[in-house]
Design an enzyme around this catalytic site. Structure first.
Site, PDB file in Angstrom:
ATOM      1  CG  PHE A  11       6.197  28.973 -33.192  1.00 21.13           C
ATOM      2  CD1 PHE A  11       5.664  28.428 -32.025  1.00 21.13           C
ATOM      3  CD2 PHE A  11       6.289  28.160 -34.324  1.00 21.13           C
ATOM      4  CE1 PHE A  11       5.256  27.098 -31.975  1.00 21.13           C
ATOM      5  CE2 PHE A  11       5.889  26.838 -34.290  1.00 21.13           C
ATOM      6  CZ  PHE A  11       5.379  26.295 -33.114  1.00 21.13           C
ATOM      7  CG  LEU A  35      11.365  42.823 -30.069  1.00 24.90           C
ATOM      8  CD1 LEU A  35      11.158  43.764 -28.879  1.00 24.90           C
ATOM      9  CD2 LEU A  35      10.974  41.394 -29.665  1.00 24.90           C
ATOM     10  CB  THR A 120      12.294  25.341 -43.636  1.00 21.99           C
ATOM     11  OG1 THR A 120      11.090  24.767 -44.128  1.00 21.99           O
ATOM     12  CG2 THR A 120      12.885  26.200 -44.744  1.00 21.99           C
ATOM     13  CG  ASP A 121       9.904  20.515 -44.604  1.00 19.28           C
ATOM     14  OD1 ASP A 121       9.596  21.720 -44.667  1.00 19.28           O
ATOM     15  OD2 ASP A 121       9.088  19.620 -44.280  1.00 19.28           O
ATOM     16  CD  GLU A 122       7.963  26.001 -46.594  1.00 14.49           C
ATOM     17  OE1 GLU A 122       8.052  26.891 -47.461  1.00 14.49           O
ATOM     18  OE2 GLU A 122       7.168  26.062 -45.645  1.00 14.49           O
ATOM     19  CE1 TYR A 147      10.836  31.033 -44.242  1.00 13.20           C
ATOM     20  CE2 TYR A 147       9.793  29.104 -45.215  1.00 13.20           C
ATOM     21  CZ  TYR A 147      10.516  29.692 -44.186  1.00 13.20           C
ATOM     22  OH  TYR A 147      10.915  28.933 -43.116  1.00 13.20           O
ATOM     23  CE  LYS A 151      15.145  29.425 -42.943  1.00 18.00           C
ATOM     24  NZ  LYS A 151      15.637  30.050 -41.686  1.00 18.00           N
ATOM     25  CE  LYS A 186       4.527  31.122 -40.136  1.00 17.12           C
ATOM     26  NZ  LYS A 186       4.878  32.312 -39.374  1.00 17.12           N
TER      27      LYS A 186
HETATM   28  P1  NAD Z   1       8.486  33.424 -36.380  1.00 21.24           P
HETATM   29  O1  NAD Z   1       8.090  34.263 -37.530  1.00 21.24           O
HETATM   30  O2  NAD Z   1       7.463  32.994 -35.386  1.00 21.24           O
HETATM   31  O3  NAD Z   1       9.645  34.174 -35.542  1.00 21.24           O
HETATM   32  C1  NAD Z   1      10.710  34.819 -36.190  1.00 21.24           C
HETATM   33  C2  NAD Z   1      11.391  35.749 -35.171  1.00 21.24           C
HETATM   34  O4  NAD Z   1      12.504  36.373 -35.829  1.00 21.24           O
HETATM   35  C3  NAD Z   1      10.480  36.875 -34.659  1.00 21.24           C
HETATM   36  O5  NAD Z   1      10.590  37.000 -33.272  1.00 21.24           O
HETATM   37  C4  NAD Z   1      11.017  38.119 -35.367  1.00 21.24           C
HETATM   38  O6  NAD Z   1      10.839  39.317 -34.628  1.00 21.24           O
HETATM   39  C5  NAD Z   1      12.479  37.764 -35.518  1.00 21.24           C
HETATM   40  N1  NAD Z   1      13.112  38.514 -36.620  1.00 21.24           N
HETATM   41  C6  NAD Z   1      12.630  38.684 -37.891  1.00 21.24           C
HETATM   42  N2  NAD Z   1      13.476  39.446 -38.608  1.00 21.24           N
HETATM   43  C7  NAD Z   1      14.535  39.739 -37.799  1.00 21.24           C
HETATM   44  C8  NAD Z   1      15.739  40.464 -37.971  1.00 21.24           C
HETATM   45  N3  NAD Z   1      16.039  41.067 -39.124  1.00 21.24           N
HETATM   46  N4  NAD Z   1      16.591  40.542 -36.919  1.00 21.24           N
HETATM   47  C9  NAD Z   1      16.300  39.949 -35.732  1.00 21.24           C
HETATM   48  N5  NAD Z   1      15.162  39.259 -35.504  1.00 21.24           N
HETATM   49  C10 NAD Z   1      14.295  39.144 -36.522  1.00 21.24           C
HETATM   50  O7  NAD Z   1       9.236  32.165 -36.994  1.00 21.24           O
HETATM   51  P2  NAD Z   1       9.306  30.648 -36.479  1.00 21.24           P
HETATM   52  O8  NAD Z   1       8.165  29.898 -37.029  1.00 21.24           O
HETATM   53  O9  NAD Z   1       9.594  30.646 -35.036  1.00 21.24           O
HETATM   54  O10 NAD Z   1      10.599  30.153 -37.285  1.00 21.24           O
HETATM   55  C11 NAD Z   1      11.883  30.262 -36.696  1.00 21.24           C
HETATM   56  C12 NAD Z   1      12.903  29.646 -37.624  1.00 21.24           C
HETATM   57  O11 NAD Z   1      12.568  28.285 -37.866  1.00 21.24           O
HETATM   58  C13 NAD Z   1      12.964  30.308 -39.009  1.00 21.24           C
HETATM   59  O12 NAD Z   1      14.321  30.350 -39.404  1.00 21.24           O
HETATM   60  C14 NAD Z   1      12.172  29.366 -39.901  1.00 21.24           C
HETATM   61  O13 NAD Z   1      12.623  29.432 -41.234  1.00 21.24           O
HETATM   62  C15 NAD Z   1      12.498  28.030 -39.268  1.00 21.24           C
HETATM   63  N6  NAD Z   1      11.506  26.957 -39.446  1.00 21.24           N
HETATM   64  C16 NAD Z   1      10.199  27.163 -39.111  1.00 21.24           C
HETATM   65  C17 NAD Z   1       9.288  26.116 -39.202  1.00 21.24           C
HETATM   66  C18 NAD Z   1       7.842  26.287 -38.807  1.00 21.24           C
HETATM   67  O14 NAD Z   1       7.054  25.354 -38.978  1.00 21.24           O
HETATM   68  N7  NAD Z   1       7.433  27.413 -38.241  1.00 21.24           N
HETATM   69  C19 NAD Z   1       9.715  24.871 -39.676  1.00 21.24           C
HETATM   70  C20 NAD Z   1      11.065  24.699 -40.031  1.00 21.24           C
HETATM   71  C21 NAD Z   1      11.959  25.751 -39.891  1.00 21.24           C
HETATM   72  O1  TDX Z   2      -5.395  29.714 -43.691  1.00 20.76           O
HETATM   73  C1  TDX Z   2      -4.659  28.853 -44.171  1.00 20.76           C
HETATM   74  N1  TDX Z   2      -5.224  27.813 -44.861  1.00 20.76           N
HETATM   75  C2  TDX Z   2      -4.483  26.816 -45.429  1.00 20.76           C
HETATM   76  O2  TDX Z   2      -5.044  25.884 -46.027  1.00 20.76           O
HETATM   77  C3  TDX Z   2      -3.221  28.896 -44.036  1.00 20.76           C
HETATM   78  C4  TDX Z   2      -2.574  30.025 -43.282  1.00 20.76           C
HETATM   79  C5  TDX Z   2      -2.489  27.877 -44.591  1.00 20.76           C
HETATM   80  N2  TDX Z   2      -3.090  26.867 -45.275  1.00 20.76           N
HETATM   81  C6  TDX Z   2      -2.287  25.754 -45.804  1.00 20.76           C
HETATM   82  C7  TDX Z   2      -1.044  26.121 -46.570  1.00 20.76           C
HETATM   83  C8  TDX Z   2      -0.123  24.947 -46.257  1.00 20.76           C
HETATM   84  O3  TDX Z   2      -0.427  23.848 -47.111  1.00 20.76           O
HETATM   85  O4  TDX Z   2      -1.820  25.041 -44.644  1.00 20.76           O
HETATM   86  C9  TDX Z   2      -0.483  24.559 -44.828  1.00 20.76           C
HETATM   87  C10 TDX Z   2       0.430  25.161 -43.768  1.00 20.76           C
HETATM   88  O5  TDX Z   2       0.525  26.553 -44.034  1.00 20.76           O
HETATM   89  P1  TDX Z   2       1.503  27.532 -43.199  1.00 20.76           P
HETATM   90  O6  TDX Z   2       1.164  27.464 -41.761  1.00 20.76           O
HETATM   91  O7  TDX Z   2       1.503  28.853 -43.875  1.00 20.76           O
HETATM   92  O8  TDX Z   2       2.905  26.770 -43.334  1.00 20.76           O
HETATM   93  P2  TDX Z   2       3.839  26.386 -44.589  1.00 20.76           P
HETATM   94  O9  TDX Z   2       3.618  27.267 -45.757  1.00 20.76           O
HETATM   95  O10 TDX Z   2       3.739  24.900 -44.772  1.00 20.76           O
HETATM   96  O11 TDX Z   2       5.274  26.769 -43.946  1.00 20.76           O
HETATM   97  C11 TDX Z   2       5.562  26.456 -42.548  1.00 20.76           C
HETATM   98  O12 TDX Z   2       6.360  25.316 -42.445  1.00 20.76           O
HETATM   99  C12 TDX Z   2       7.683  25.409 -42.884  1.00 20.76           C
HETATM  100  C13 TDX Z   2       6.233  27.633 -41.855  1.00 20.76           C
HETATM  101  O13 TDX Z   2       5.422  28.795 -41.976  1.00 20.76           O
HETATM  102  C14 TDX Z   2       7.609  27.883 -42.422  1.00 20.76           C
HETATM  103  O14 TDX Z   2       8.259  28.905 -41.696  1.00 20.76           O
HETATM  104  C15 TDX Z   2       8.404  26.605 -42.289  1.00 20.76           C
HETATM  105  O15 TDX Z   2       9.646  26.747 -42.931  1.00 20.76           O
END
Ligand code: NAD
Ligand code: TDX
Length: 334
Positions: A11, A35, A120-122, A147, A151, A186
């Site tokens: 993403f 992938l 991440t803020d987590e 998770y 991180k 998500k």
């Molecule tokens: P995502 O799950 O959508 O994408 C992760 C990607 O990493 C995928 O394309 C997957 O194939 C690849 N991957 C997984 N394991 C791998 C490996 N061993 N080697 C190479 N590639 C690998 O995740 P995202 O939501 O895009 O998050 C990206 C980064 O941002 C992560 O480090 C996550 O912790 C961080 N982050 C995400 C959020 C959020 O809200 N989604 C917020 C803050 C930080």
């Molecule tokens: O079906 C759902 N219903 C629901 O209430 C899902 C999938 C989630 N939730 C809640 C859980 C959380 O309070 O919604 C909130 C967001 O959930 P997620 O999308 O799973 O995100 P979260 O656990 O907050 O983590 C995300 O933000 C920080 C990303 O997945 C992480 O990669 C990032 O680090």
């Protein structure tokens, strides 16, 4: 500048690639991505002539060494990223998030390559709903889930490699992202695609948990700002003052899609579910001059809904299996 983007088929990494192509003509992009189930190579298909996609693991030391040696900058997005999956089976989280980061750090150390670490803020754990505090760069690490603990561990590895080995690295910890190309496991894309598929949205627990939403382009612009202007060895928090509770998000999605605002189900809560995240991004704004551009969550959400409606071919093939996976543990409670 030769940029190696790990996780560039996921993403945030894919949005980073697309935005970089649009805004940084000086950058040559190469993606390293395993992938996994979370990647969708379709996202990068339309830019395949401008981005080299290498399928491989960030924990593969030989491959990583070769790719890092041919780069000027590594931006490390690759991770196992979904909390629910980490509760079902943490092993891939330990391997990719910890061993993968270690492998990259050793390579950038050997080759003297600049490194930016996406986190991440987590890592800070959670806040009470009524706590006036927000996370800052000084907040102590206190992660809750497999998770977030992996991180947190990866951030600490980066800090140690900076201090002990002089690696040129920066770290950013961002709040919850939304926008196009997010995996439908998500929260936001799951609920949008539920409504588009005739399924009722699912809220964990009492639906009052708060997340601090930021548009993915604002996140990625901040990442470039840190790469360009950040101080080596420093951490920057990225957030856009976007605190909203989950129930309000679901009600807004339903309303924007022309449904009754109460047409959702409460389901079993996530074990250890963090209550609230909130970022204070003063440092990034005052020291590096960054500002978010997406200030209205409702209109950003509306544009995201339009994107999922217009791009059903991107997500529909995976919808059934994602919901089947949730159905194994999820029970409707109200
Ligand atoms: P995502 O799950 O959508 O994408 C992760 C990607 O990493 C995928 O394309 C997957 O194939 C690849 N991957 C997984 N394991 C791998 C490996 N061993 N080697 C190479 N590639 C690998 O995740 P995202 O939501 O895009 O998050 C990206 C980064 O941002 C992560 O480090 C996550 O912790 C961080 N982050 C995400 C959020 C959020 O809200 N989604 C917020 C803050 C930080
Ligand atoms: O079906 C759902 N219903 C629901 O209430 C899902 C999938 C989630 N939730 C809640 C859980 C959380 O309070 O919604 C909130 C967001 O959930 P997620 O999308 O799973 O995100 P979260 O656990 O907050 O983590 C995300 O933000 C920080 C990303 O997945 C992480 O990669 C990032 O680090």
């Amino acid at each position: 500048m030769r940029v190696l983007v790990t996780g560039g088929a996921g993403f945030i990494g894919a949005n980073f690639v697309l935005r970089t192509l649009a805004t940084r003509p000086d950058a040559t992009l190469r993606v390293l991505d395993k992938l996994t189930y979370a990647a969708n190579p379709e996202t990068l298909a339309r830019v395949a002539d401008r981005v080299e996609l290498v399928q491989g693991d960030v924990a593969d030391a030989g491959l990583v060494d070769r790719l890092v040696a041919e780069s000027d900058l590594v931006v490390h997005f690759a991770a196992e990223s979904h909390n629910d999956n980490s509760l079902a089976d943490p092993s891939a989280f330990v391997q990719t998030n910890l061993v993968g980061t270690y492998t990259l750090l050793e390579a950038v150390r050997r080759h003297g390559v600049r490194y930016h670490h996406i986190s991440t803020d987590e890592v800070y754990g959670d806040l009470e709903l009524d706590d006036p505090a927000r996370f800052t760069e000084q907040t102590a690490y206190n992660p809750s889930s497999p998770y977030s603990s992996t991180k947190a561990g990866s951030d600490l590895l980066v800090r140690a490699w900076v201090r002990s080995f002089g690696v040129r690295a920066t770290i950013s910890n961002c709040s919850n992202n939304y926008g196009p190309y997010q995996h439908i496991e998500k929260f936001i894309p799951r609920q949008i695609t539920n409504v588009l598929s005739g399924i009722r949205p699912k809220l964990y627990g009492d639906g009052r948990n708060i997340r601090d939403w930021i548009h993915v382009d604002d996140h990625n612009d901040a990442v470039w700002r840190i790469i360009d202007k950040g101080q080596i060895g420093e951490t920057y928090l990225i957030g856009a003052d976007g605190e909203v509770d989950n129930r309000t998000v679901v009600e807004t999605i339903l309303e924007l899609l022309g449904q009754r605002a109460d047409a959702f189900d409460f389901v079993t809560d996530r074990p250890g579910h963090d209550r609230r995240y909130a970022i204070d991004s003063t440092r990034l704004r005052t020291e590096l001059g960054w500002q978010p551009r997406y200030l209205d969550f409702r209109s950003g959400l509306s544009a995201t809904i339009d994107w999922y409606r217009d791009n059903a071919a991107w997500w529909q093939p995976g919808k059934e299996s994602v919901e089947a996976n949730y159905a194994v543990t999820e029970r409707v409670t109200g």
